[in-house]
Scaffold this active site. Structure first.
Site, short mmCIF file in Angstrom:
data_model
loop_
_atom_site.label_atom_id
_atom_site.label_comp_id
_atom_site.label_asym_id
_atom_site.label_seq_id
_atom_site.Cartn_x
_atom_site.Cartn_y
_atom_site.Cartn_z
N GLY A 197 0.82 -1.22 0.00
CA GLY A 197 0.00 0.00 0.00
C GLY A 197 0.85 1.26 0.00
O GLY A 197 0.51 2.25 0.65
N SER A 235 0.76 -3.84 5.19
CA SER A 235 1.08 -3.94 6.61
C SER A 235 1.53 -2.58 7.11
O SER A 235 2.58 -2.08 6.70
CB SER A 235 2.20 -4.97 6.78
OG SER A 235 2.83 -4.76 8.01
N ILE A 262 8.05 3.27 1.78
CA ILE A 262 9.38 3.86 1.62
C ILE A 262 9.36 5.35 2.03
O ILE A 262 10.37 5.88 2.50
CB ILE A 262 9.89 3.67 0.17
CG1 ILE A 262 11.37 4.02 0.02
CG2 ILE A 262 9.11 4.51 -0.82
CD1 ILE A 262 12.27 2.87 0.23
N ALA A 304 8.87 13.96 -6.33
CA ALA A 304 8.93 14.74 -7.58
C ALA A 304 8.48 13.85 -8.73
O ALA A 304 8.79 12.66 -8.76
CB ALA A 304 10.35 15.24 -7.82
N LYS A 340 5.77 21.86 -10.83
CA LYS A 340 7.17 21.61 -11.22
C LYS A 340 7.31 21.86 -12.72
O LYS A 340 6.66 21.18 -13.52
CB LYS A 340 7.54 20.16 -10.87
CG LYS A 340 8.92 19.76 -11.34
CD LYS A 340 9.23 18.31 -10.96
CE LYS A 340 10.51 17.85 -11.62
NZ LYS A 340 10.73 16.42 -11.48
N LEU A 367 8.79 -0.24 -6.77
CA LEU A 367 10.13 -0.68 -6.36
C LEU A 367 10.29 -2.19 -6.50
O LEU A 367 11.40 -2.68 -6.63
CB LEU A 367 10.40 -0.24 -4.92
CG LEU A 367 10.33 1.28 -4.69
CD1 LEU A 367 10.43 1.61 -3.20
CD2 LEU A 367 11.42 2.01 -5.46
N GLU A 398 15.93 12.00 -12.28
CA GLU A 398 14.96 12.60 -13.21
C GLU A 398 13.52 12.25 -12.79
O GLU A 398 12.62 12.30 -13.60
CB GLU A 398 15.25 12.15 -14.65
CG GLU A 398 16.47 12.82 -15.27
CD GLU A 398 16.23 14.27 -15.72
OE1 GLU A 398 15.07 14.72 -15.70
OE2 GLU A 398 17.21 14.93 -16.11
N ILE A 417 7.76 7.03 -10.30
CA ILE A 417 6.29 7.07 -10.32
C ILE A 417 5.80 7.01 -11.78
O ILE A 417 4.79 6.37 -12.07
CB ILE A 417 5.78 8.30 -9.55
CG1 ILE A 417 6.05 8.07 -8.07
CG2 ILE A 417 4.30 8.57 -9.81
CD1 ILE A 417 5.84 9.26 -7.17
#
Ligand code: FAD
Length: 500
Positions: free
Chosen positions: A14, A41, A47, A52, A80, A334, A343, A347
């Site tokens: 999640g 969990s 993380i 960005a 941005k 990940l 860069e 995401i």
């Protein structure tokens, strides 16, 4: 089993990846499947970085039907316009903006026209033709107008946001659309005896969650894709040896800049990402060239405001999963691989992974060709971003042991070809499924002082005085347009200030 539809999708994790997948699948395929379950969990947590983004996030949010102003308020986001690189070229800072350098001039790319005038002694910077660069440097922002022919409609923008708030926002969206969240720590993954497909995940306490399609968003551990299915990992640390980051938020001082900053240091680089309520910072470094204590001290010594906690260490290895889709499991985020956030591409890779999964959506027959195509496309995406990041290091004129390593290391063949072609002719050979278009590559080449040996001969066909006048005219228009925008702060205050 071919022809039988997927009944239950189980998403493991999640973090941003898990809730992005849940939200997108809830919006697009929920009616086709019986249930979407997300297991996470809170003991393990996420993380907690990843602030960005690239402009493609707007399309992702748009595909969910999210209201942009509401999204910004909920995630403390700022706008941005690109990334400022400080210290990568020892002579000057440079900018990678989310716009091009203007339209072609009689069929000649604007950077080729600029190179021709440069050869004729004109010393105007190419940045003067980039609206996003000029607006960012002036601290200005407004969304582009819906007219691509106007310079005020010719740029794009992304967001800098609080990753935890984004996951929470998408969680509310997904749960409203029927996604069921299960809290619990997964301690085992059961495989079907006959074909090794995942049958269920087992939680602490013995409860199990079964499904047809499993999406592994469990982070670096790759609980399903690696621990259970052993998809394998292609290690790229010989090209991207940075293997750790310290991250720490700090109090915001001054106006939030409409850009992310990347500052090169002795053993890596530091990010600075301004949000509405704080600034995110981190030092990505290579542990063979600096101790952890020294890296943490460097980060703390280079903050704009007071640190809002102790720096948090994150360890990683650059590379990608050999198969992001294996059997009935697709890894996102990940769990699928990692490239340092120079860069802001992780995401974006989650977005493209979700988009491709929806396009190639399987049934319970899990036609192997679908996985093969998915893996081919994801491999191309990862490789194109890898090479783009390597270019920043390889072409940096910075001195120091790590930087000399980068300069002298053998680089991937595709990138070598790209660089040689550019040096010979100023032509950019774009990658298949690449995240970055020609203006992005040019920003890095020119920013790091790499110029071709000759420009496009077609640029010589244009009369020199006429070309000079045209470039001057364009620079005036771009400067005037950038100056006409409100300040970034004023725009946020007026339209999308977060309440908290
Ligand atoms: C230093 C650094 C900086 C970054 N900066 C950027 C950036 O600026 N821009 C960008 O686009 N990306 C960035 N990223 C990447 C970005 O953070 C991630 O791509 C993104 O947050 C997605 O993470 P994730 O959801 O895959 O993993 P995570 O956030 O780690 O989530 C994993 C989830 O799996 C759950 N889980 C794990 N094991 C179990 C288990 N046994 N049982 C149950 N649940 C379990 C966890 O609880 C958690 O919910 C950065 C990454 C790092 C390391």
């Amino acid at each position: 089993m071919a022809g039988s539809v997927i009944r239950r999708i189980v998403i493991v994790g999640g973090g941003s990846a898990g809730w992005m997948a849940a939200a997108a699948l809830a919006a697009v395929v929920r009616r086709r499947v019986e249930e979407i379950v997300l297991v996470e969990s809170s003991q393990i947590g996420t993380i907690g970085v990843g602030e960005a983004t690239l402009p493609t996030l707007r399309a992702f949010n748009g595909s969910l039907g999210l209201d942009e102003i509401e999204f910004i308020r909920n995630t403390q986001a700022t706008f941005k316009l690109g990334i400022e690189f400080v210290g990568w070229n020892p002579e000057r800072a440079f900018f990678h903006g989310f716009s091009d350098f203007g339209p072609d001039l009689r069929g000649v790319s604007p950077h080729q026209a600029w190179l021709r005038m440069r050869a004729a002694g004109d010393d105007r910077s190419y940045c003067g033709y980039s609206i996003s660069t000029l607006a960012a440097q002036l601290g200005r922002f407004a969304p582009p107008i819906p007219n691509r022919d106007s310079v005020l409609g010719s740029y794009s923008y992304a967001f800098q946001f609080d990753a935890a708030s984004y996951a929470a926002y998408l969680r509310a969206f997904a749960e409203q659309r029927g996604v069921r969240r299960v809290e619990g720590r997964i301690v085992d993954v059961r495989l079907r005896a006959e074909d090794g497909f995942i049958e269920s995940v087992v939680l602490e306490g013995g409860r199990s969650v079964s499904g047809d399609l499993f999406i592994d968003c469990s982070g670096f551990v790759g609980l399903l894709i690696e621990r259970a299915l052993q998809a394998g990992f292609e290690d790229w640390s010989k090209w991207l040896p940075c293997d750790r980051a310290f991250a720490v938020p700090c109090a915001r001082t001054g106006e939030p800049t409409p850009f992310t900053r990347s500052t090169a240091h002795q053993a890596g680089w530091q990010w600075r990402i301004p949000l509405q309520h704080r600034t995110g910072n981190g030092y990505v470094f290579c542990s063979s060239y600096i101790s952890e204590d020294e890296a943490a001290a460097t980060l703390l010594a280079n903050l704009d405001g007071a640190a809002l906690g102790a720096p948090r260490l994150i360890k990683f290895t650059a590379g990608r999963r050999r198969e992001c889709w294996k059997r009935n499991c697709v890894a996102l985020g990940l769990a699928s691989g990692f490239l340092e956030p120079l860069e802001s591409t992780s995401i974006h890779l989650v977005e493209s992974g979700i988009g491709r999964l929806i396009e190639l959506f399987p049934d319970r027959g899990f036609e192997p060709k679908l996985a093969e195509e998915y893996n081919r496309l994801m491999a191309r995406s990862y490789e194109s971003i890898r090479d783009f990041i390597i270019l920043h290091y390889w072409a940096s004129g910075r001195d120091g042991e790590l930087w000399r390593y980068y300069r002298n290391m053998p680089i991937p063949d595709g990138l070598r070809h790209q660089i040689e072609l550019f040096k010979a002719s100023g032509t950019v050979a774009l990658y298949d499924s690449g995240a970055f278009a020609e203006p992005s590559w040019i920003s890095i080449y020119f920013g790091l002082g790499i110029f071709p040996r000759r420009h496009d001969p077609m640029a010589d066909v244009i009369d020199e005085a006429a070309l000079r006048r045209e470039l001057e005219r364009r620079a005036r228009i771009v400067t005037g347009a950038a100056q006409s925008l409100p300040t970034h702060r004023a725009f946020i205050d007026k339209y999308c200030r977060a309440s908290g």
